[in-house]
Design a protein around this motif. Sequence first.
Motif, short mmCIF file in Angstrom:
data_model
loop_
_atom_site.label_atom_id
_atom_site.label_comp_id
_atom_site.label_asym_id
_atom_site.label_seq_id
_atom_site.Cartn_x
_atom_site.Cartn_y
_atom_site.Cartn_z
N GLY A 100 -3.16 -26.60 4.80
CA GLY A 100 -2.52 -27.88 3.61
C GLY A 100 -2.50 -28.87 4.70
O GLY A 100 -2.66 -30.05 3.91
N LEU A 101 -2.02 -28.82 5.96
CA LEU A 101 -2.16 -30.27 6.53
C LEU A 101 -3.45 -30.83 6.96
O LEU A 101 -3.32 -32.19 6.74
N LEU A 102 -4.58 -30.19 6.79
CA LEU A 102 -5.93 -30.85 7.08
C LEU A 102 -6.42 -31.25 5.88
O LEU A 102 -7.00 -32.37 5.85
N LEU A 105 -4.28 -34.31 5.12
CA LEU A 105 -4.72 -35.59 6.29
C LEU A 105 -6.16 -36.24 5.82
O LEU A 105 -6.30 -37.37 5.94
N THR A 106 -7.00 -35.40 4.92
CA THR A 106 -8.20 -35.80 4.67
C THR A 106 -7.92 -36.56 3.60
O THR A 106 -8.69 -37.92 3.31
N VAL A 107 -7.06 -36.26 2.72
CA VAL A 107 -6.72 -37.38 1.36
C VAL A 107 -6.20 -38.54 1.97
O VAL A 107 -6.46 -39.71 1.49
N VAL A 124 -5.27 -38.50 14.50
CA VAL A 124 -4.19 -37.67 14.42
C VAL A 124 -4.99 -36.23 13.79
O VAL A 124 -4.64 -35.14 14.22
N GLY A 125 -5.86 -36.53 12.89
CA GLY A 125 -6.42 -35.33 12.37
C GLY A 125 -7.35 -34.65 13.44
O GLY A 125 -7.33 -33.26 13.48
N ALA A 126 -7.91 -35.29 14.29
CA ALA A 126 -8.69 -34.53 15.48
C ALA A 126 -7.74 -33.70 16.28
O ALA A 126 -8.06 -32.54 16.59
#
Length: 353
Positions: A100-102, A105-107, A124-126
């Motif tokens: 869900g978090l990834l 973050l993509t959105v 942050v995503g990396a």
Amino acid sequence: ELITAAYELGVAHPPGYPLFTLLARLAIGIFPFGSVAYRVNLLCGLLGAAAASLLFYTVFRLSGSYAGGILAAGVFAFSRLTWHWSTAAEVFSLNNLFVGLLMALTVHFEEATTMKERSKISQVGAFCCGMSLCNQHTIVLYVSCIVLWVLFRLFREQELSPGRLVKLGACFLAGFLPYLYLPASSCLNQARWTWGDQRSFQGFMTHLLREEYGTFNLAKSETGSNMTEMLLFQVAHMKTQLSLPVQVLAIVACLSAMMRDKMEKPALVWLFTGMLCSYSCFFAWRANLDITKPLFMGVVERFWMQSNAVVAVLAGLGLAAVLSETGNGCVLPCLEWLSAVALVTSQIYSNYR
């Protein structure tokens, strides 16, 4: 086993699950009530709730539909499989949280309008991508798809410089820091129960790569169902867990993405669909267990939650897309909420009656 490893600060079975072990140990120390097992189970329940919330956030930010978000979060959270593994001391609720978090973050990255925003979110995503691999390695298929997509977007915006790649790589590697716990635990050697010896580099890599089980298999020296059979079982199982209407709505989301005027940010729908397909196919190829046997089916089905989370998000987007063409004024919100509540209620009734 995981509770014992957390309580005694030992090492769990391969690949070690250092992040879950540390979080569970923190929960044991922070929660002021219940037994040790109860506290770890409570942690898993909270992680499961957070995962469902992130699915809601993802759908809402993409479609602007509260009802679509409720549908995604509700059908996933109240599926029998998700509920079961969110109320037991296991690593799957934490993996669901990272899924869900990834996606969220993509959105967020897709919505960024400036180079500074994209730079911050990508870093942050990396870091989160790296940290997600400190839990369950199956998420690597989702990580791979997202990383390639983000790099492509940065390249298209002419923001992908060697310096940027170094920063992203450093953030990704920083996410792996919890793995330092494995050799630290082995060196301290204070746990009465622990798995393996990670004091040497070879011992660490053996544990990290799951060589005792087979690095790219669920079990060593097992011959299981073929890929086609596994995929058919997964689709049938998904129908049981999420319901046929939810599967249909997920397909509607993909069809709507083909018509760009019917859905905002269709590229993300295709990204999520690609994540779902790549993971499902790879897992079906490498899950070398005979799922006609109930014991092995119980092992395999837990890994299908990762696919179910994406299907739930697509279903929420599909609901928002299909009803956006059917009414206006107060009719549309009523239809959306009625559909979402009916499907979530049906999910609860089917699984908990």
